[in-house]
Scaffold this motif. Structure first.
Motif, PDB file in Angstrom:
ATOM      1  N   UNK A 192      26.619  55.251 -60.781  1.00 53.64           N
ATOM      2  CA  UNK A 192      24.828  55.346 -61.013  1.00 53.64           C
ATOM      3  C   UNK A 192      24.088  54.316 -62.402  1.00 53.64           C
ATOM      4  N   UNK A 193      24.897  55.025 -62.996  1.00 54.38           N
ATOM      5  CA  UNK A 193      24.607  54.827 -64.721  1.00 54.38           C
ATOM      6  C   UNK A 193      23.926  53.064 -64.471  1.00 54.38           C
ATOM      7  N   UNK A 194      24.710  52.062 -63.780  1.00 58.66           N
ATOM      8  CA  UNK A 194      24.657  50.319 -63.409  1.00 58.66           C
ATOM      9  C   UNK A 194      23.100  51.259 -62.262  1.00 58.66           C
ATOM     10  N   UNK A 195      22.869  51.432 -61.889  1.00 59.84           N
ATOM     11  CA  UNK A 195      21.493  51.433 -60.847  1.00 59.84           C
ATOM     12  C   UNK A 195      20.990  51.717 -61.779  1.00 59.84           C
ATOM     13  N   UNK A 196      20.543  52.922 -62.694  1.00 60.72           N
ATOM     14  CA  UNK A 196      19.640  53.914 -63.263  1.00 60.72           C
ATOM     15  C   UNK A 196      19.577  52.466 -64.793  1.00 60.72           C
ATOM     16  N   UNK A 197      20.613  51.837 -65.206  1.00 62.74           N
ATOM     17  CA  UNK A 197      20.310  50.437 -66.260  1.00 62.74           C
ATOM     18  C   UNK A 197      19.454  49.683 -65.571  1.00 62.74           C
ATOM     19  N   UNK A 198      19.572  49.915 -64.183  1.00 59.80           N
ATOM     20  CA  UNK A 198      18.460  48.447 -63.744  1.00 59.80           C
ATOM     21  C   UNK A 198      17.676  48.719 -63.387  1.00 59.80           C
ATOM     22  N   UNK A 199      17.279  49.693 -62.933  1.00 59.20           N
ATOM     23  CA  UNK A 199      15.691  50.337 -62.695  1.00 59.20           C
ATOM     24  C   UNK A 199      15.122  50.448 -64.121  1.00 59.20           C
ATOM     25  N   UNK A 200      15.358  50.679 -64.931  1.00 61.78           N
ATOM     26  CA  UNK A 200      15.582  51.111 -66.247  1.00 61.78           C
ATOM     27  C   UNK A 200      14.680  49.851 -66.897  1.00 61.78           C
ATOM     28  N   UNK A 201      15.690  49.231 -66.592  1.00 57.37           N
ATOM     29  CA  UNK A 201      15.736  47.597 -68.128  1.00 57.37           C
ATOM     30  C   UNK A 201      14.324  46.822 -67.047  1.00 57.37           C
ATOM     31  N   UNK A 202      14.127  46.928 -65.612  1.00 53.91           N
ATOM     32  CA  UNK A 202      13.337  46.230 -64.447  1.00 53.91           C
ATOM     33  C   UNK A 202      11.792  47.014 -65.216  1.00 53.91           C
ATOM     34  N   UNK A 203      11.911  47.907 -65.149  1.00 54.47           N
ATOM     35  CA  UNK A 203      10.803  48.734 -65.486  1.00 54.47           C
ATOM     36  C   UNK A 203      10.072  48.620 -67.003  1.00 54.47           C
ATOM     37  N   UNK A 204      10.774  48.959 -67.908  1.00 55.18           N
ATOM     38  CA  UNK A 204      10.700  48.297 -69.175  1.00 55.18           C
ATOM     39  C   UNK A 204      10.269  46.899 -69.141  1.00 55.18           C
ATOM     40  N   UNK A 205      10.778  45.818 -68.857  1.00 59.49           N
ATOM     41  CA  UNK A 205       9.931  43.945 -68.401  1.00 59.49           C
ATOM     42  C   UNK A 205       9.166  44.229 -68.098  1.00 59.49           C
TER      43      UNK A 205
END
Length: 252
Positions: A192-205
């Motif tokens: 779950x943390x991996x998926x959350x980090x992926x979506x979070x990083x993508x949205x901030x980029x």
């Protein structure tokens, strides 16, 4: 009416039409960009708060076991410092998205720190690390508010500092990823943390691109890369051990 006058009028009309079309295209692109920005803002808020909330898993473990064993303290502390740095950056930029996200993030990390301190047996070590972090925070605050002049110099220096800290936090798990490649055991990773980090990083980029703020784009790009590497490891070693789950479930 002379021929030259007619030609001048025609040329003027053509130029006016070209300028009008260019203006319309610019306004359309600007409007589209502004319409997309609120969506990205909410995406950043939702995904980032979701990523910070994964720490509730550790909080629940500590409450159930009445112990902080096998829970790492430094990630809570460093994330809190990182939140406070980005909070100040958001205040300088008057960016409500950055401000809101990092207020919530800092409050959650403080909650995790308090609960950890309550259950840990190494209270002296935790106190020492917390006091050291507080000294670093105080020195940083003095430097950015007193030594540096107001304006772009302060904002750029703070953005660079926050970017370096964020990149180091995203890149720190690389050593453990190398060990996972050798052992083929992904049970130490949180899916779950991996998926959350992926979506979070993508949205901030994407949010940073919309604002043309590379202090937001650059430090979040490694988060996408490391998350994709983790997802590959989950896919690659998912069937190594069928008797136990290949990732840590999110229990809240």
């Amino acid at each position: 009416m002379s021929l030259n006058y007619i030609l001048l009028q025609t040329s003027a009309q053509a130029d006016s039409t070209a300028v009008t079309h260019s203006t319309i295209e610019y306004l359309y692109c600007f409007s589209s960009s502004m319409d997309f920005l609120p969506f990205l803002s909410w995406a950043c808020i939702v995904f980032t708060v979701g990523m910070f909330s994964t720490g509730l898993t550790d909080l629940k473990k500590m409450r159930e076991s009445k112990s902080a064993d096998n829970i790492q303290f430094l990630p809570f502390l460093t994330t809190c410092l990182n939140n406070l740095g980005w909070l100040y950056y958001g205040i300088l930029k008057s960016d409500r998205t950055i401000i809101l996200v990092n207020i919530i993030g800092a409050l959650l990390q403080i909650l995790y720190i308090i609960v950890y301190f309550h259950y840990t047996k190494q209270k002296r070590l935790v106190t020492t690390q917390t006091v050291a972090a507080g000294m670093v925070l105080t020195c940083g605050w003095f430097y950015f508010t007193t030594v540096l002049p107001e304006g772009d110099a302060r904002l750029n220096q703070l953005g660079l500092t926050c970017s370096v800290v964020t990149v180091s936090m995203y890149m720190s798990p690389l050593t453990s990823l190398v060990e996972i490649l050798r052992s083929g055991n992904v049970q130490c990773l949180s899916f779950p943390l991996t998926v959350a980090t992926l979506f979070t990083s993508t949205s901030w980029v994407l949010y940073g691109y919309q604002l043309n703020d590379y202090y937001i784009v650059v430090p979040n790009s490694p988060g996408i890369i490391t998350s994709l590497i983790r997802l590959y490891l989950f896919w690659r070693f998912a069937s190594v051990n069928q008797s136990s789950p290949s990732y840590k479930p999110l229990l809240i």
